[in-house]
Design a protein around this motif. Structure first.
Motif, PDB file in Angstrom:
ATOM      1  N   VAL A  52      69.769  33.535  -2.501  1.00  0.00           N
ATOM      2  CA  VAL A  52      71.157  33.083  -2.322  1.00  0.00           C
ATOM      3  C   VAL A  52      71.536  32.848  -0.860  1.00  0.00           C
ATOM      4  O   VAL A  52      72.563  32.236  -0.584  1.00  0.00           O
ATOM      5  CB  VAL A  52      72.159  34.056  -2.985  1.00  0.00           C
ATOM      6  N   GLU A  53      70.735  33.311   0.058  1.00  0.00           N
ATOM      7  CA  GLU A  53      71.027  33.143   1.477  1.00  0.00           C
ATOM      8  C   GLU A  53      70.009  32.203   2.102  1.00  0.00           C
ATOM      9  O   GLU A  53      68.802  32.374   1.920  1.00  0.00           O
ATOM     10  CB  GLU A  53      70.984  34.495   2.204  1.00  0.00           C
ATOM     11  N   VAL A  54      70.495  31.232   2.853  1.00  0.00           N
ATOM     12  CA  VAL A  54      69.603  30.255   3.480  1.00  0.00           C
ATOM     13  C   VAL A  54      68.642  30.935   4.457  1.00  0.00           C
ATOM     14  O   VAL A  54      67.480  30.532   4.574  1.00  0.00           O
ATOM     15  CB  VAL A  54      70.403  29.110   4.138  1.00  0.00           C
ATOM     16  N   GLN A  55      69.091  31.983   5.120  1.00  0.00           N
ATOM     17  CA  GLN A  55      68.203  32.672   6.064  1.00  0.00           C
ATOM     18  C   GLN A  55      67.044  33.362   5.345  1.00  0.00           C
ATOM     19  O   GLN A  55      65.933  33.425   5.881  1.00  0.00           O
ATOM     20  CB  GLN A  55      68.997  33.667   6.919  1.00  0.00           C
ATOM     21  N   ALA A  56      67.286  33.872   4.151  1.00  0.00           N
ATOM     22  CA  ALA A  56      66.200  34.473   3.362  1.00  0.00           C
ATOM     23  C   ALA A  56      65.184  33.405   2.975  1.00  0.00           C
ATOM     24  O   ALA A  56      63.969  33.634   3.021  1.00  0.00           O
ATOM     25  CB  ALA A  56      66.761  35.158   2.118  1.00  0.00           C
ATOM     26  N   LEU A  57      65.679  32.238   2.600  1.00  0.00           N
ATOM     27  CA  LEU A  57      64.786  31.125   2.264  1.00  0.00           C
ATOM     28  C   LEU A  57      63.936  30.727   3.466  1.00  0.00           C
ATOM     29  O   LEU A  57      62.715  30.572   3.352  1.00  0.00           O
ATOM     30  CB  LEU A  57      65.607  29.925   1.796  1.00  0.00           C
ATOM     31  N   LEU A  58      64.575  30.583   4.616  1.00  0.00           N
ATOM     32  CA  LEU A  58      63.854  30.152   5.802  1.00  0.00           C
ATOM     33  C   LEU A  58      62.858  31.206   6.283  1.00  0.00           C
ATOM     34  O   LEU A  58      61.819  30.862   6.850  1.00  0.00           O
ATOM     35  CB  LEU A  58      64.833  29.776   6.910  1.00  0.00           C
ATOM     36  N   ALA A  59      63.140  32.468   6.018  1.00  0.00           N
ATOM     37  CA  ALA A  59      62.179  33.524   6.359  1.00  0.00           C
ATOM     38  C   ALA A  59      60.907  33.369   5.525  1.00  0.00           C
ATOM     39  O   ALA A  59      59.793  33.535   6.039  1.00  0.00           O
ATOM     40  CB  ALA A  59      62.802  34.899   6.148  1.00  0.00           C
ATOM     41  N   ILE A  60      61.059  33.035   4.250  1.00  0.00           N
ATOM     42  CA  ILE A  60      59.893  32.822   3.384  1.00  0.00           C
ATOM     43  C   ILE A  60      59.142  31.574   3.828  1.00  0.00           C
ATOM     44  O   ILE A  60      57.934  31.598   4.051  1.00  0.00           O
ATOM     45  CB  ILE A  60      60.324  32.691   1.912  1.00  0.00           C
ATOM     46  N   ALA A  61      59.862  30.465   3.967  1.00  0.00           N
ATOM     47  CA  ALA A  61      59.233  29.196   4.339  1.00  0.00           C
ATOM     48  C   ALA A  61      58.591  29.268   5.715  1.00  0.00           C
ATOM     49  O   ALA A  61      57.539  28.660   5.954  1.00  0.00           O
ATOM     50  CB  ALA A  61      60.254  28.070   4.287  1.00  0.00           C
ATOM     51  N   ALA A  65      55.374  27.250   7.344  1.00  0.00           N
ATOM     52  CA  ALA A  65      55.678  25.952   7.955  1.00  0.00           C
ATOM     53  C   ALA A  65      56.534  26.086   9.199  1.00  0.00           C
ATOM     54  O   ALA A  65      57.216  27.090   9.392  1.00  0.00           O
ATOM     55  CB  ALA A  65      56.400  25.067   6.940  1.00  0.00           C
ATOM     56  N   GLU A  66      56.501  25.036   9.995  1.00  0.00           N
ATOM     57  CA  GLU A  66      57.381  24.927  11.148  1.00  0.00           C
ATOM     58  C   GLU A  66      58.772  24.539  10.636  1.00  0.00           C
ATOM     59  O   GLU A  66      58.908  23.581   9.883  1.00  0.00           O
ATOM     60  CB  GLU A  66      56.856  23.852  12.099  1.00  0.00           C
ATOM     61  N   ILE A  67      59.778  25.295  11.041  1.00  0.00           N
ATOM     62  CA  ILE A  67      61.149  25.058  10.580  1.00  0.00           C
ATOM     63  C   ILE A  67      61.947  24.445  11.721  1.00  0.00           C
ATOM     64  O   ILE A  67      62.119  25.080  12.757  1.00  0.00           O
ATOM     65  CB  ILE A  67      61.822  26.376  10.131  1.00  0.00           C
ATOM     66  N   SER A  68      62.439  23.242  11.519  1.00  0.00           N
ATOM     67  CA  SER A  68      63.273  22.620  12.553  1.00  0.00           C
ATOM     68  C   SER A  68      64.673  23.237  12.509  1.00  0.00           C
ATOM     69  O   SER A  68      65.104  23.754  11.481  1.00  0.00           O
ATOM     70  CB  SER A  68      63.348  21.107  12.351  1.00  0.00           C
ATOM     71  N   GLY A  69      65.373  23.144  13.620  1.00  0.00           N
ATOM     72  CA  GLY A  69      66.698  23.744  13.728  1.00  0.00           C
ATOM     73  C   GLY A  69      67.730  23.165  12.780  1.00  0.00           C
ATOM     74  O   GLY A  69      68.695  23.832  12.434  1.00  0.00           O
ATOM     75  N   VAL A  71      67.313  22.253   9.619  1.00  0.00           N
ATOM     76  CA  VAL A  71      67.080  22.545   8.194  1.00  0.00           C
ATOM     77  C   VAL A  71      68.159  23.460   7.630  1.00  0.00           C
ATOM     78  O   VAL A  71      68.664  23.224   6.532  1.00  0.00           O
ATOM     79  CB  VAL A  71      65.670  23.134   7.970  1.00  0.00           C
ATOM     80  N   SER A  72      68.534  24.477   8.351  1.00  0.00           N
ATOM     81  CA  SER A  72      69.550  25.418   7.882  1.00  0.00           C
ATOM     82  C   SER A  72      70.867  24.704   7.589  1.00  0.00           C
ATOM     83  O   SER A  72      71.475  24.902   6.532  1.00  0.00           O
ATOM     84  CB  SER A  72      69.762  26.518   8.918  1.00  0.00           C
ATOM     85  N   ALA A  73      71.299  23.854   8.507  1.00  0.00           N
ATOM     86  CA  ALA A  73      72.566  23.132   8.326  1.00  0.00           C
ATOM     87  C   ALA A  73      72.493  22.180   7.137  1.00  0.00           C
ATOM     88  O   ALA A  73      73.458  22.052   6.375  1.00  0.00           O
ATOM     89  CB  ALA A  73      72.922  22.375   9.595  1.00  0.00           C
ATOM     90  N   ILE A  74      71.370  21.517   6.957  1.00  0.00           N
ATOM     91  CA  ILE A  74      71.204  20.592   5.831  1.00  0.00           C
ATOM     92  C   ILE A  74      71.276  21.345   4.506  1.00  0.00           C
ATOM     93  O   ILE A  74      71.936  20.909   3.562  1.00  0.00           O
ATOM     94  CB  ILE A  74      69.871  19.814   5.956  1.00  0.00           C
TER      95      ILE A  74
END
Length: 105
Positions: A52-61, A65-69, A71-74
């Motif tokens: 449910v939290e975008v930060q949790a998703l980005l921690a997994i991804a 993978a390389e996460i661009s800045g 992605v979170s806003a999108i």
């Protein structure tokens, strides 16, 4: 998203928002061979409100993978512009399949 250099066996990492399940999701695909589709190495966010939290998703991804800045806003924009609505037909179907109650109009 572009896989991290240490993962030469990963073809692609995908993230997104699933309004029907009210969750973010991440998929990690292995490199396909010449005769097949990429195999799914990881798929999280397949059940109601799993991520449910975008930060949790980005921690997994970010493990793959390389996460661009941006992605979170999108992802936040996607969730805000297409929120979970249990009264949508697909929302009711998903809720019934998963055994959750929905509000009746």
């Amino acid at each position: 998203m572009k896989p991290l250099p240490e993962y030469s066996d990963i073809f692609e990492v995908a993230v997104g928002w699933d309004p029907g399940l009210d969750t973010y999701f991440v998929q990690v695909f292995g490199t396909p061979d010449a005769s097949s589709e990429p195999d799914v190495r990881l798929w999280q966010g397949t059940s109601l409100r799993e991520i449910v939290e975008v930060q949790a998703l980005l921690a997994i991804a970010g493990n793959y993978a390389e996460i661009s800045g941006e992605v979170s806003a999108i992802l936040e924009w996607d969730r805000g512009n297409c929120p979970h609505d249990p009264m949508r037909p697909i929302g009711r179907i998903v809720a019934e399949i998963l055994g959750h109650q929905t509000l009746r109009q």
